[in-house]
Design a protein around this motif. Structure first.
Motif, PDB file in Angstrom:
ATOM      1  N   TRP A  24      -8.482   2.650 -10.231  1.00  0.00           N
ATOM      2  CA  TRP A  24      -9.034   1.306 -10.108  1.00  0.00           C
ATOM      3  C   TRP A  24      -8.874   0.795  -8.683  1.00  0.00           C
ATOM      4  CZ3 TRP A  24      -6.568  -1.324 -14.999  1.00  0.00           C
ATOM      5  CH2 TRP A  24      -7.162  -0.793 -16.150  1.00  0.00           C
ATOM      6  N   ILE A  25      -9.925   0.159  -8.180  1.00  0.00           N
ATOM      7  CA  ILE A  25      -9.903  -0.423  -6.838  1.00  0.00           C
ATOM      8  C   ILE A  25     -10.195  -1.910  -6.957  1.00  0.00           C
ATOM      9  CG2 ILE A  25     -10.988  -0.420  -4.564  1.00  0.00           C
ATOM     10  CD1 ILE A  25     -11.619   2.579  -5.070  1.00  0.00           C
ATOM     11  N   TYR A  26      -9.232  -2.713  -6.534  1.00  0.00           N
ATOM     12  CA  TYR A  26      -9.366  -4.163  -6.542  1.00  0.00           C
ATOM     13  C   TYR A  26      -9.834  -4.640  -5.169  1.00  0.00           C
ATOM     14  CZ  TYR A  26      -6.586  -4.051 -10.835  1.00  0.00           C
ATOM     15  OH  TYR A  26      -6.121  -3.796 -12.103  1.00  0.00           O
ATOM     16  N   ASN A  31      -6.167  -6.206  -3.852  1.00  0.00           N
ATOM     17  CA  ASN A  31      -5.927  -4.767  -3.669  1.00  0.00           C
ATOM     18  C   ASN A  31      -4.441  -4.422  -3.613  1.00  0.00           C
ATOM     19  OD1 ASN A  31      -5.932  -6.177  -1.198  1.00  0.00           O
ATOM     20  ND2 ASN A  31      -6.414  -4.328  -0.039  1.00  0.00           N
ATOM     21  N   ILE A  32      -3.577  -5.412  -3.456  1.00  0.00           N
ATOM     22  CA  ILE A  32      -2.125  -5.187  -3.502  1.00  0.00           C
ATOM     23  C   ILE A  32      -1.699  -4.654  -4.879  1.00  0.00           C
ATOM     24  CG2 ILE A  32      -1.537  -7.541  -4.217  1.00  0.00           C
ATOM     25  CD1 ILE A  32       0.944  -7.290  -2.357  1.00  0.00           C
ATOM     26  N   TYR A  33      -2.548  -4.854  -5.898  1.00  0.00           N
ATOM     27  CA  TYR A  33      -2.220  -4.438  -7.255  1.00  0.00           C
ATOM     28  C   TYR A  33      -2.645  -3.006  -7.574  1.00  0.00           C
ATOM     29  CZ  TYR A  33      -1.332  -9.403  -7.823  1.00  0.00           C
ATOM     30  OH  TYR A  33      -0.847 -10.666  -7.670  1.00  0.00           O
ATOM     31  N   GLY A  34      -3.203  -2.299  -6.605  1.00  0.00           N
ATOM     32  CA  GLY A  34      -3.611  -0.910  -6.826  1.00  0.00           C
ATOM     33  C   GLY A  34      -2.417   0.027  -6.937  1.00  0.00           C
ATOM     34  N   TRP A  35      -2.659   1.178  -7.529  1.00  0.00           N
ATOM     35  CA  TRP A  35      -1.614   2.184  -7.726  1.00  0.00           C
ATOM     36  C   TRP A  35      -1.860   3.371  -6.815  1.00  0.00           C
ATOM     37  CZ3 TRP A  35       2.494   1.231 -10.851  1.00  0.00           C
ATOM     38  CH2 TRP A  35       2.384   0.176 -11.748  1.00  0.00           C
ATOM     39  N   MET A  36      -0.814   4.159  -6.588  1.00  0.00           N
ATOM     40  CA  MET A  36      -0.965   5.408  -5.847  1.00  0.00           C
ATOM     41  C   MET A  36      -1.698   6.419  -6.738  1.00  0.00           C
ATOM     42  SD  MET A  36       2.984   6.866  -5.971  1.00  0.00           S
ATOM     43  CE  MET A  36       3.631   5.448  -5.135  1.00  0.00           C
ATOM     44  N   GLY A  84       4.417  -6.975 -17.011  1.00  0.00           N
ATOM     45  CA  GLY A  84       3.620  -6.586 -15.856  1.00  0.00           C
ATOM     46  C   GLY A  84       2.223  -6.369 -16.398  1.00  0.00           C
ATOM     47  N   ILE A  85       1.225  -7.021 -15.836  1.00  0.00           N
ATOM     48  CA  ILE A  85      -0.107  -7.047 -16.438  1.00  0.00           C
ATOM     49  C   ILE A  85      -1.152  -6.619 -15.423  1.00  0.00           C
ATOM     50  CG2 ILE A  85      -1.858  -8.570 -17.447  1.00  0.00           C
ATOM     51  CD1 ILE A  85       0.481 -10.326 -18.453  1.00  0.00           C
ATOM     52  N   GLU A 144      11.477 -15.143  -3.113  1.00  0.00           N
ATOM     53  CA  GLU A 144      10.882 -14.069  -2.308  1.00  0.00           C
ATOM     54  C   GLU A 144      11.243 -12.732  -2.951  1.00  0.00           C
ATOM     55  OE1 GLU A 144       9.534 -14.104   1.227  1.00  0.00           O
ATOM     56  OE2 GLU A 144       9.071 -16.196   0.766  1.00  0.00           O
ATOM     57  N   ARG A 145      10.276 -11.818  -2.913  1.00  0.00           N
ATOM     58  CA  ARG A 145      10.509 -10.477  -3.435  1.00  0.00           C
ATOM     59  C   ARG A 145       9.800  -9.476  -2.540  1.00  0.00           C
ATOM     60  NH1 ARG A 145       7.993  -8.518  -8.670  1.00  0.00           N
ATOM     61  NH2 ARG A 145       7.675  -6.639  -7.527  1.00  0.00           N
ATOM     62  N   ARG A 146      10.365  -8.300  -2.438  1.00  0.00           N
ATOM     63  CA  ARG A 146       9.759  -7.267  -1.595  1.00  0.00           C
ATOM     64  C   ARG A 146       8.504  -6.713  -2.256  1.00  0.00           C
ATOM     65  NH1 ARG A 146      11.289  -5.412   2.755  1.00  0.00           N
ATOM     66  NH2 ARG A 146      13.456  -6.032   2.498  1.00  0.00           N
ATOM     67  N   THR A 147       7.471  -6.522  -1.439  1.00  0.00           N
ATOM     68  CA  THR A 147       6.222  -5.892  -1.871  1.00  0.00           C
ATOM     69  C   THR A 147       5.927  -4.763  -0.879  1.00  0.00           C
ATOM     70  OG1 THR A 147       4.663  -7.167  -0.511  1.00  0.00           O
ATOM     71  CG2 THR A 147       5.379  -8.176  -2.598  1.00  0.00           C
ATOM     72  N   PRO A 148       4.908  -3.948  -1.129  1.00  0.00           N
ATOM     73  CA  PRO A 148       4.569  -2.886  -0.163  1.00  0.00           C
ATOM     74  C   PRO A 148       4.208  -3.424   1.227  1.00  0.00           C
ATOM     75  CG  PRO A 148       3.534  -2.458  -2.279  1.00  0.00           C
ATOM     76  CD  PRO A 148       4.141  -3.833  -2.363  1.00  0.00           C
ATOM     77  N   THR A 149       3.869  -4.715   1.315  1.00  0.00           N
ATOM     78  CA  THR A 149       3.497  -5.297   2.614  1.00  0.00           C
ATOM     79  C   THR A 149       4.539  -6.295   3.120  1.00  0.00           C
ATOM     80  OG1 THR A 149       2.144  -6.983   1.515  1.00  0.00           O
ATOM     81  CG2 THR A 149       1.028  -4.952   2.202  1.00  0.00           C
ATOM     82  N   GLY A 150       5.771  -6.202   2.612  1.00  0.00           N
ATOM     83  CA  GLY A 150       6.836  -7.094   3.067  1.00  0.00           C
ATOM     84  C   GLY A 150       7.233  -8.108   2.009  1.00  0.00           C
ATOM     85  N   ASP A 151       8.170  -8.972   2.341  1.00  0.00           N
ATOM     86  CA  ASP A 151       8.634 -10.000   1.398  1.00  0.00           C
ATOM     87  C   ASP A 151       7.553 -11.052   1.197  1.00  0.00           C
ATOM     88  OD1 ASP A 151      11.016  -8.672   1.238  1.00  0.00           O
ATOM     89  OD2 ASP A 151      12.156 -10.105   2.428  1.00  0.00           O
ATOM     90  N   LYS A 152       7.326 -11.423  -0.063  1.00  0.00           N
ATOM     91  CA  LYS A 152       6.291 -12.407  -0.424  1.00  0.00           C
ATOM     92  C   LYS A 152       6.861 -13.394  -1.444  1.00  0.00           C
ATOM     93  CE  LYS A 152       2.962 -10.135   1.738  1.00  0.00           C
ATOM     94  NZ  LYS A 152       2.627 -10.497   3.066  1.00  0.00           N
ATOM     95  N   PRO A 153       6.320 -14.625  -1.487  1.00  0.00           N
ATOM     96  CA  PRO A 153       6.791 -15.610  -2.473  1.00  0.00           C
ATOM     97  C   PRO A 153       6.177 -15.359  -3.856  1.00  0.00           C
ATOM     98  CG  PRO A 153       5.157 -16.620  -1.044  1.00  0.00           C
ATOM     99  CD  PRO A 153       5.372 -15.216  -0.538  1.00  0.00           C
TER     100      PRO A 153
END
Length: 161
Positions: A24-26, A31-36, A84-85, A144-153
């Motif tokens: 799936w491509i968002y 697109n932060i919700y995509g999987w490897m 997680g949805i 704040e929580r870590r994401t693949p692109t850094g800490d986000k709220p």
């Protein structure tokens, strides 16, 4: 035309569903919700690439025709089950979210009737936040929580039974 009278069913996640979800491509910013890629998830034995974790925590959401429409993780924690949805990208933004999330909440309540249900959502994701509110969730915390692109709220949202 997508019908708003669709019925969603929560079923055990099959390997075929897991593979499809990885493709799936968002569109940005979702697109932060995509999987490897599936092969990588299997090789690393992570998330639904781990057969035991897939069986214990992940479910697929299908429609009446058996077509994959999304997935959920029912992550058990002390006294809580965290959702997680993920909805299939082409179904997002068509007014189906409350039906989709409602089916997942119903499955979580059946599996974990004694636990509180919560979820985390990025604070900018107003589309999801509105859907979660429509389903009975309220914001209870911001952090704040870590994401693949850094800490986000993020907001923590809790379901009010």
């Amino acid at each position: 035309m997508i019908s708003s009278s669709v019925t969603f069913h929560v079923v055990p996640m099959e390997i075929k569903h897991a593979k499809d979800i990885c493709e799936w491509i968002y569109k940005p910013p979702y697109n932060i919700y995509g999987w490897m890629p599936w092969e990588q998830m299997q090789a690393l034995n992570i998330e639904f690439g781990d057969p035991l974790l897939r069986q214990e925590q992940y479910v697929s959401v299908i429609n009446d025709q058996g077509i994959l429409c999304g997935f959920a993780q029912l992550f058990p924690m002390e006294g809580v089950v965290r959702l997680g949805i993920g909805m299939r990208p082409d179904l997002c933004g068509h007014g189906l979210g409350h039906l989709f999330v409602g089916s997942i909440v119903e499955a979580a309540l059946k599996r974990y009737p004694e636990r509180e249900i919560d979820l985390e959502v990025l604070t900018w994701n107003q589309r999801a936040i509105l859907t979660y509110r429509k389903c009975g969730f309220t914001i209870t915390d911001t952090y704040e929580r870590r994401t693949p692109t850094g800490d986000k709220p993020f907001y923590c949202m809790v379901y009010n039974k």
